[in-house]
Scaffold this motif. Structure first.
Motif, short mmCIF file in Angstrom:
data_model
loop_
_atom_site.label_atom_id
_atom_site.label_comp_id
_atom_site.label_asym_id
_atom_site.label_seq_id
_atom_site.Cartn_x
_atom_site.Cartn_y
_atom_site.Cartn_z
N ILE A 32 0.83 -1.21 0.00
CA ILE A 32 0.00 0.00 0.00
C ILE A 32 0.87 1.26 0.00
CG2 ILE A 32 -1.51 1.40 1.48
CD1 ILE A 32 -3.05 -0.61 -0.04
N ILE A 33 1.92 1.27 0.81
CA ILE A 33 2.80 2.44 0.86
C ILE A 33 3.53 2.61 -0.48
CG2 ILE A 33 4.85 3.43 1.96
CD1 ILE A 33 3.93 2.03 4.55
N ILE A 34 4.03 1.51 -1.06
CA ILE A 34 4.67 1.58 -2.37
C ILE A 34 3.67 2.03 -3.43
CG2 ILE A 34 5.78 0.19 -4.18
CD1 ILE A 34 6.96 -1.53 -1.92
N ASN A 35 2.43 1.59 -3.29
CA ASN A 35 1.36 2.00 -4.20
C ASN A 35 1.19 3.52 -4.18
OD1 ASN A 35 -1.72 2.52 -4.75
ND2 ASN A 35 -1.53 2.59 -2.54
N PHE A 72 -6.73 9.20 3.72
CA PHE A 72 -6.58 8.00 2.90
C PHE A 72 -6.02 6.84 3.73
CE2 PHE A 72 -6.75 8.34 -1.90
CZ PHE A 72 -7.65 9.38 -1.91
N ILE A 73 -4.90 7.08 4.41
CA ILE A 73 -4.23 5.99 5.14
C ILE A 73 -5.06 5.58 6.35
CG2 ILE A 73 -2.80 7.33 6.74
CD1 ILE A 73 -1.55 4.40 4.57
N THR A 74 -5.77 6.54 6.96
CA THR A 74 -6.61 6.23 8.12
C THR A 74 -7.78 5.35 7.71
OG1 THR A 74 -6.04 8.34 9.16
CG2 THR A 74 -7.99 7.21 9.99
N PHE A 76 -7.98 3.48 5.07
CA PHE A 76 -7.48 2.16 4.66
C PHE A 76 -7.36 1.23 5.86
CE2 PHE A 76 -3.59 -0.40 4.73
CZ PHE A 76 -3.98 -1.41 3.86
N ASN A 77 -6.78 1.74 6.93
CA ASN A 77 -6.61 0.90 8.12
C ASN A 77 -7.95 0.57 8.78
OD1 ASN A 77 -3.61 0.46 8.86
ND2 ASN A 77 -3.66 2.59 8.24
N LEU A 78 -8.88 1.51 8.77
CA LEU A 78 -10.21 1.24 9.31
C LEU A 78 -10.94 0.19 8.47
CD1 LEU A 78 -11.44 4.82 10.31
CD2 LEU A 78 -11.00 2.89 11.85
N MET A 79 -10.78 0.27 7.13
CA MET A 79 -11.39 -0.72 6.25
C MET A 79 -10.81 -2.11 6.52
SD MET A 79 -11.51 1.42 2.66
CE MET A 79 -11.81 -0.06 1.68
N ALA A 80 -9.48 -2.16 6.71
CA ALA A 80 -8.84 -3.44 7.00
C ALA A 80 -9.34 -4.00 8.32
CB ALA A 80 -7.32 -3.26 7.04
N LYS A 81 -9.45 -3.14 9.34
CA LYS A 81 -9.93 -3.58 10.65
C LYS A 81 -11.38 -4.05 10.56
CE LYS A 81 -9.69 -3.97 15.17
NZ LYS A 81 -8.86 -5.01 15.81
N ILE A 193 5.00 7.16 8.31
CA ILE A 193 4.96 7.56 9.72
C ILE A 193 4.24 6.49 10.54
CG2 ILE A 193 4.00 9.23 11.36
CD1 ILE A 193 4.41 11.38 9.18
N TYR A 194 3.13 5.97 9.97
CA TYR A 194 2.38 4.90 10.64
C TYR A 194 3.25 3.67 10.85
CZ TYR A 194 -1.09 1.20 11.28
OH TYR A 194 -1.79 0.12 11.75
N VAL A 195 4.00 3.30 9.82
CA VAL A 195 4.89 2.14 9.92
C VAL A 195 5.98 2.40 10.96
CG1 VAL A 195 6.67 0.82 8.71
CG2 VAL A 195 4.48 1.27 7.61
N GLY A 196 6.53 3.63 10.96
CA GLY A 196 7.57 3.97 11.93
C GLY A 196 7.07 3.86 13.36
N LEU A 197 5.84 4.31 13.59
CA LEU A 197 5.29 4.26 14.93
C LEU A 197 4.95 2.83 15.37
CD1 LEU A 197 2.91 7.37 14.83
CD2 LEU A 197 5.14 7.19 15.94
#
Length: 287
Positions: A32-35, A72-74, A76-81, A193-197
């Motif tokens: 997703i990040i590479i995308n 967008f990234i938020t 995405f993570n909510l959709m995955a959850k 940033i999400y991955v780093g955290l």
């Protein structure tokens, strides 16, 4: 019409790629990040104009990509959850039902009008999304988990409404590629940033399989937004009609591709949803 069709094809391919992720065991978060990085790069390559921090910061829309990138990234993570907790059907319905939000905003804030048949078409579109997404056991949601699909619904609607707002109030034709590129670039930054955290909680791998998966997703992802903005600039349809046609056509086409490519089975309710989708597209497009 062509721009809308290309947006639908691009968005549908995204669902195909997600399915292939599962088959080939691609690490979704890395891809997703590479995308997002890929989509950002495509926009820069297509932009015919000076590219510099000062030029971008001088635009009236400079703050928009940052907010939308985080969104967008938020989402995405909510959709995955949501998919993991309640199932893919619930996540799909919550995402596509969100077309109600930009439709209502278009009617209230942009003075758009819908005919009686278009209103019926939009209502049928909502029913089509629901029935096309149902699995054999239907959809059941525990009350304590209800917040997840609600947040996905609101967030997805906010993304579509934001796209309409910037298209209507801020963007010129020349700025569409760079705006789309900046949205994805900010989404990539938010993802990093999400991955780093959260790097201590999961093992992330940057291998050729994840890179190819990200690139395969990033190109259609960029054009799904690019052509959607182009379709919204068309004088043929209101934004309400564009969002309805876009979402319902994606549901219908991705459902059919699921049958043809991945041998998925549809229930009677699923086929009913596809039929309603066809009817809703006819009503919204022709009236």
């Amino acid at each position: 019409m062509l721009a809308l069709a290309l947006s639908v094809l691009s968005s549908t391919w995204i669902f195909v790629v997600f399915k292939l992720y599962d088959i080939y065991k691609v690490q979704t978060l890395v891809a997703i990040i590479i995308n997002y990085i890929t989509a950002c790069t495509v926009g820069f390559l297509l932009y015919d104009g000076p590219i510099g921090i000062s030029e971008i910061m001088d635009t009236s829309w400079a703050w928009g990509p940052l907010a939308m990138g985080v969104l967008f990234i938020t989402i995405f993570n909510l959709m995955a959850k949501t998919a993991q907790t309640l199932g893919v059907s619930v996540a799909s319905v919550a995402t596509k039902m969100s077309l109600v939000i930009p439709v209502v905003i278009g009617l209230i804030f942009y003075g758009e009008h819908l005919s009686f048949f278009q209103i019926i078409g939009i209502l049928l579109a909502l029913a089509a999304v629901y029935f096309a997404s149902l699995k054999e056991n239907g959809i059941t949601i525990n009350r304590k988990d209800l917040i997840l699909p609600i947040l996905v619904f609101l967030g997805s609607g906010a993304i579509d409404a934001s796209i309409k707002y910037f298209e209507e109030k801020h963007l010129t034709d020349q700025e569409i590629p760079i705006f789309s590129s900046m949205v994805f670039g900010c989404a990539a930054l938010s993802g990093l940033i999400y991955v780093g955290l959260g790097s201590k909680k999961q093992s992330l791998k940057l291998n050729i399989k994840n890179i190819i998966g990200g690139v395969a997703l990033g190109i259609p992802n960029y054009f799904s937004i690019y052509f959607l903005i182009r379709a919204l600039r068309s004088n043929n349809w209101s934004s309400a009609a564009v969002f309805t046609l876009n979402n319902v056509a994606i549901v219908m086409l991705s459902t059919l591709l699921g049958i043809l490519l991945f041998k998925e089975r549809l229930s009677i309710k699923n086929w009913g949803g596809v039929a309603l989708a066809v009817i809703s597209i006819v009503l919204v497009a022709l009236f």
